[in-house]
Motif scaffolding. Structure first.
Motif, PDB file in Angstrom:
ATOM      1  N   GLY A 195       0.797  -1.368   0.041  1.00 39.94           N
ATOM      2  CA  GLY A 195       0.117   0.058   0.129  1.00 39.94           C
ATOM      3  C   GLY A 195       0.649   1.316  -0.132  1.00 39.94           C
ATOM      4  O   GLY A 195       0.213   2.178  -0.469  1.00 39.94           O
ATOM      5  N   ASN A 196       2.136   1.073   0.398  1.00 39.56           N
ATOM      6  CA  ASN A 196       2.965   2.653   0.395  1.00 39.56           C
ATOM      7  C   ASN A 196       4.373   2.216   0.411  1.00 39.56           C
ATOM      8  O   ASN A 196       4.656   0.868   0.533  1.00 39.56           O
ATOM      9  CB  ASN A 196       2.352   3.340   1.561  1.00 39.56           C
ATOM     10  N   ASN A 197       5.205   3.192   0.225  1.00 35.84           N
ATOM     11  CA  ASN A 197       6.838   2.962   0.196  1.00 35.84           C
ATOM     12  C   ASN A 197       7.300   2.209   1.321  1.00 35.84           C
ATOM     13  O   ASN A 197       8.235   1.233   1.245  1.00 35.84           O
ATOM     14  CB  ASN A 197       7.369   4.019  -0.224  1.00 35.84           C
ATOM     15  N   ARG A 198       6.597   2.666   2.720  1.00 36.65           N
ATOM     16  CA  ARG A 198       7.256   2.091   3.814  1.00 36.65           C
ATOM     17  C   ARG A 198       6.971   0.534   3.869  1.00 36.65           C
ATOM     18  O   ARG A 198       7.727  -0.225   4.510  1.00 36.65           O
ATOM     19  CB  ARG A 198       6.525   2.791   5.091  1.00 36.65           C
ATOM     20  N   ILE A 199       5.848   0.122   3.596  1.00 43.75           N
ATOM     21  CA  ILE A 199       5.383  -1.287   3.287  1.00 43.75           C
ATOM     22  C   ILE A 199       6.275  -1.965   2.524  1.00 43.75           C
ATOM     23  O   ILE A 199       6.836  -3.165   2.816  1.00 43.75           O
ATOM     24  CB  ILE A 199       3.704  -1.399   3.308  1.00 43.75           C
ATOM     25  N   THR A 200       6.241  -1.395   1.435  1.00 47.28           N
ATOM     26  CA  THR A 200       7.036  -2.104   0.098  1.00 47.28           C
ATOM     27  C   THR A 200       8.564  -2.575   0.756  1.00 47.28           C
ATOM     28  O   THR A 200       8.879  -3.539   0.346  1.00 47.28           O
ATOM     29  CB  THR A 200       7.149  -1.061  -0.910  1.00 47.28           C
ATOM     30  N   VAL A 201       8.998  -1.437   1.134  1.00 49.72           N
ATOM     31  CA  VAL A 201      10.515  -1.553   1.584  1.00 49.72           C
ATOM     32  C   VAL A 201      10.519  -2.819   2.545  1.00 49.72           C
ATOM     33  O   VAL A 201      11.633  -3.592   2.477  1.00 49.72           O
ATOM     34  CB  VAL A 201      11.043  -0.516   2.276  1.00 49.72           C
ATOM     35  N   THR A 202       9.637  -2.935   3.382  1.00 51.23           N
ATOM     36  CA  THR A 202       9.750  -4.411   4.418  1.00 51.23           C
ATOM     37  C   THR A 202       9.434  -5.528   3.387  1.00 51.23           C
ATOM     38  O   THR A 202      10.031  -6.383   3.677  1.00 51.23           O
ATOM     39  CB  THR A 202       8.744  -4.195   5.592  1.00 51.23           C
ATOM     40  N   VAL A 203       8.422  -5.260   2.739  1.00 53.57           N
ATOM     41  CA  VAL A 203       8.030  -6.666   2.114  1.00 53.57           C
ATOM     42  C   VAL A 203       8.973  -7.126   1.139  1.00 53.57           C
ATOM     43  O   VAL A 203       9.379  -8.415   0.856  1.00 53.57           O
ATOM     44  CB  VAL A 203       6.520  -6.282   1.285  1.00 53.57           C
ATOM     45  N   VAL A 204       9.961  -6.331   0.395  1.00 47.83           N
ATOM     46  CA  VAL A 204      11.111  -6.683  -0.389  1.00 47.83           C
ATOM     47  C   VAL A 204      11.946  -7.574   0.510  1.00 47.83           C
ATOM     48  O   VAL A 204      12.450  -8.526  -0.237  1.00 47.83           O
ATOM     49  CB  VAL A 204      11.674  -5.165  -0.582  1.00 47.83           C
ATOM     50  N   ARG A 205      12.181  -6.920   1.631  1.00 49.83           N
ATOM     51  CA  ARG A 205      13.173  -7.981   2.373  1.00 49.83           C
ATOM     52  C   ARG A 205      12.531  -9.073   2.743  1.00 49.83           C
ATOM     53  O   ARG A 205      13.263 -10.234   2.800  1.00 49.83           O
ATOM     54  CB  ARG A 205      13.253  -7.245   3.771  1.00 49.83           C
ATOM     55  N   VAL A 206      11.361  -9.286   3.096  1.00 48.49           N
ATOM     56  CA  VAL A 206      10.583 -10.814   3.176  1.00 48.49           C
ATOM     57  C   VAL A 206      10.621 -11.707   1.952  1.00 48.49           C
ATOM     58  O   VAL A 206      11.129 -12.656   2.178  1.00 48.49           O
ATOM     59  CB  VAL A 206       9.144 -10.523   3.630  1.00 48.49           C
TER      60      VAL A 206
END
Lengths: 351, 351
Positions: free
Chosen positions: A264-275
């Motif tokens: 939903g936004n850049n903050r979430i994307t950056v964490t999901v990329v790591r997962v």
């Protein structure tokens, strides 16, 4: 909706429609100093004169703050910017754009952060008003902006950006969150995905709700059912996002695990990329918001990009329109988003 | 140098050593309203009384701004933060940390940006003082801070962060730029590199000069000559950094091309990473400052990490010490940096 044409202006007056001490003096038939004494509660004014001045003040809707403004010649205009989070890189180009427009108008920009808290937003906004900002650009955190009505009535122009004002009518500059999210999910569907998850921000936040709505619309448009476990809304802190994402990828329960994600936004994307980087299988990803280095990751991240600098610039331009006296009804400007396919969004479903 | 112990405090007084209107009234033997009239240039004061008040004002060093401060009970304290660049992610955790400390002290934080311009820094600082901030945290852009002396004398505490104040003595919280850069280059030398380039910020900036000094010290310490073409200092805009880096990597002229680079800050590193990604050969890289996603790049980037949140926190804590009345000499706190080897800095020289 795109940016609309300039409407007719009623009349031009600096700082909007605020009556000044000079107006009060003229109406009461007294000198400026006399008005100043009455306004400041100083002695040396006859009761009769005081009453005349008070009547003029009431009739004109004069507000005390103006006294200093009129007396202080050559004061630099200033505008306030209320951010929602000082640490979110998305707001950096937005802030800088607002600052540049302010500078072009000879105004100083002072910022503050609500730290995503509605009460703090209100406290900060009122503090900026008390420090005589001429106008405000606000990324709202709260869900009720009626506290701003007296300030707006007194002439402090306010423009909302990224999310609209709540419970009042005011200028707003937004991105097309609904359509952007819908197009991002449609892109995943077009690449063969049927089981798509959405990891979003807190549901009371306007942009998060719009993006969820877009996700649902795309799934419904393709006739695809949505399992409840495929939607995870909440704070953007990495621990919460990680836990929800891992759960969604593991599946378990009746629903099968997702093969693709919309974040939903850049903050979430950056964490999901790591997962995802730690997963043995490949999961497709479309992230809402572009972010620095997205194209250098492995795989490069497909995004639905906003233009935060343009959001900021448009908001600041609307603000200075108001400060120059434009009195037409509040406007809502909606900027389109743009899907940028880079790799992660085009991964086919892994069996 | 590490953080020193708390010194003894002379005496505790809110807002430092500022005389108030009440002090002036007491000294002159008149009422508060009389002092207010004199301060505001209002009529209704005999010449004799006016002279007594003016003498008291001069004797006490009273400053006009204080009148409102004393009259307004229960006003929320506020502190100003002057950043150098709103769009640099390095400052995001720093700003947030200052905000958190301010909030713990019940104070509002208002920020502004100097946009890397010394004149704008001064304009913004003075505007914040005029808007009655109690103290300032400043990341300085200018090279002369004597304009702040009257404000500091009047009690507006000021702490500098990331770079020291220029030409005045004031509290400062810095990182170990010299030692960090030196250790980064020593790390590259330890991995076999002899021809190492440095891409840094504008040389008048304190941190850039210190990091250049550290680079030179490491090269000299290993007995390695430094070719002039291996040092490129200038603005951090991507076009300049790219051009200088490509030139340094191409070699040409008498010097051979470099096999490793030290980049002076996160802005420069992010551009250089792109330049290196397009190169056929591998060039080692150590970047000053960590940055988001550095560990997910290919190769993951070795950095000399500062702790911007700790810089901000320490600066804000020093500020509230001063606001609580600490009157010891200005202190300089220097925080260590930390080398984080992730891959890019351990690439051996390519023949």
């Amino acid at each position: 909706m795109t940016d609309t044409a300039q409407p007719a202006r009623s009349h031009r007056r600096r700082y909007g429609l605020r009556p000044t001490m000079k107006d009060v003096a003229a109406r009461a038939g007294v000198g400026l100093k006399t008005v100043s004494r009455v306004v400041n509660g100083e002695p040396g004014v006859t009761p009769d004169t005081e009453r005349r001045v008070q009547e003029a003040i009431t009739a004109l809707g004069f507000r005390r703050n103006d006294s200093a403004r009129v007396l202080r010649k050559g004061r630099t205009a200033s505008v306030g910017l209320v951010l929602e989070d000082l640490a979110d890189p998305f707001y950096a180009p937005l802030s800088r754009a607002v600052e540049e427009v302010a500078r072009d108008h000879g105004a100083l920009l002072i910022n503050g952060s609500s730290a995503e808290d509605g009460d703090r937003e209100r406290e900060l906004v009122l503090a900026l008003c008390a420090r005589r900002v001429d106008g405000l650009v606000v990324i709202p955190a709260g869900d009720d902006h009626r506290y701003l009505e007296p300030e707006i009535a007194a002439g402090i122009a306010t423009v909302f950006v990224d999310r609209p004002a709540a419970r009042i009518e005011a200028d707003a500059v937004l991105s097309e969150s609904f359509a952007g999210a819908r197009d991002g999910v449609a892109h995943l569907i077009a690449h063969g995905h049927r089981r798509i998850g959405f990891v979003g921000d807190l549901p009371h936040i306007h942009t998060a709700a719009e993006r969820l709505r877009g996700y649902r619309a795309a799934m419904a448009g393709a006739g695809l059912p949505v399992d409840g476990s495929w939607i995870a809304l909440g704070p953007t802190d990495p621990a919460r996002v990680r836990a929800d994402t891992e759960r969604m990828l593991a599946g378990g329960g009746p629903a099968e695990p997702v093969t693709a994600l919309l974040t939903g936004n850049n903050r979430i994307t950056v964490t999901v990329v790591r997962v995802l980087a730690a997963l043995p299988r490949r999961v497709a990803l479309v992230g809402f918001d572009d972010f620095e280095l997205a194209d250098l990751l492995t795989p490069p991240v497909t995004v639905i990009a906003q233009e935060p600098a343009l959001l900021g610039r448009r908001a600041a331009e609307l603000l200075f329109r108001r400060l120059d006296g434009a009195a037409d009804p509040p406007r809502r400007v909606t900027l389109p988003t743009r899907l940028i396919p880079r790799g992660s969004g085009e991964i086919p479903p892994q069996p």
